[in-house]
Design a protein around this motif. Structure first.
Motif, PDB file in Angstrom:
ATOM      1  N   HIS A  90      -4.671   1.965   1.974  1.00 13.56           N
ATOM      2  CA  HIS A  90      -5.490   1.284   2.981  1.00 13.56           C
ATOM      3  C   HIS A  90      -5.951   2.328   3.983  1.00 13.56           C
ATOM      4  CE1 HIS A  90      -5.153  -3.022   2.177  1.00 13.56           C
ATOM      5  NE2 HIS A  90      -3.943  -2.749   1.736  1.00 13.56           N
ATOM      6  N   PRO A  92      -7.663   2.305   7.325  1.00 14.72           N
ATOM      7  CA  PRO A  92      -8.176   1.474   8.421  1.00 14.72           C
ATOM      8  C   PRO A  92      -9.298   2.206   9.162  1.00 14.72           C
ATOM      9  CG  PRO A  92      -6.075   2.450   9.038  1.00 14.72           C
ATOM     10  CD  PRO A  92      -6.340   2.850   7.609  1.00 14.72           C
ATOM     11  N   VAL A  93     -10.326   1.456   9.524  1.00 13.56           N
ATOM     12  CA  VAL A  93     -11.438   2.014  10.287  1.00 13.56           C
ATOM     13  C   VAL A  93     -11.283   1.624  11.744  1.00 13.56           C
ATOM     14  CG1 VAL A  93     -13.939   1.985  10.597  1.00 13.56           C
ATOM     15  CG2 VAL A  93     -12.949   2.046   8.285  1.00 13.56           C
ATOM     16  N   GLY A  98     -11.662  -1.904   7.298  1.00 12.63           N
ATOM     17  CA  GLY A  98     -11.138  -0.765   6.571  1.00 12.63           C
ATOM     18  C   GLY A  98     -11.532  -0.817   5.109  1.00 12.63           C
TER      19      GLY A  98
END
Length: 129
Positions: A90, A92-93, A98
């Motif tokens: 994963h 994440p943004v 994400g």
């Protein structure tokens, strides 16, 4: 950020074409399957597949990039889950968006290689914006 997901998917298709299972971009209540291997989608009915994707998104949202208990470490670039048969990454943004990637564990490059390739793809897209 869907451009980042496309870039990341392309990089993994080149790096590990036979083991890449799924790439999903998610943002808030929306998500988009960027890549899915044929045999993976065939394992489920359309409803089951959508539910699996939603579970993957929920897992990603549960690991935001900034976590108060780890704030001294800075923001998180990737969460890695390694299972008997699969690897889940994963990226994440922000708090609610994400990119999630799943790969077969057997035949995949090292975790360092997978993580570095994903972070590099995201950094390239971010620097172009």
């Amino acid at each position: 950020m869907e451009d980042a997901a496309q870039s990341l998917a392309e990089r993994y298709r080149t790096l590990t074409p036979d083991t890449l299972r799924l790439v999903v971009w998610y943002g808030g209540d929306e998500h988009d399957v960027i890549h899915v291997r044929d045999d993976v989608v065939e394992m489920y009915s359309p409803g089951e597949f959508e539910e699996k994707v939603k579970q993957l998104v929920v897992e990603g949202i549960s690991d935001p990039p900034v976590q108060e208990s780890f704030r001294l470490f800075g923001s998180m670039g990737v969460a890695v889950r390694r299972f008997e048969k699969a690897i889940v990454l994963h990226f994440p943004v922000d708090e609610f968006s994400g990119i999630a990637v799943t790969l077969d564990r057997d035949g995949s490059p090292s975790l360092d290689t997978l993580v570095d390739a994903g972070i590099d793809a995201l950094d390239e897209v971010r620097s172009d914006q």
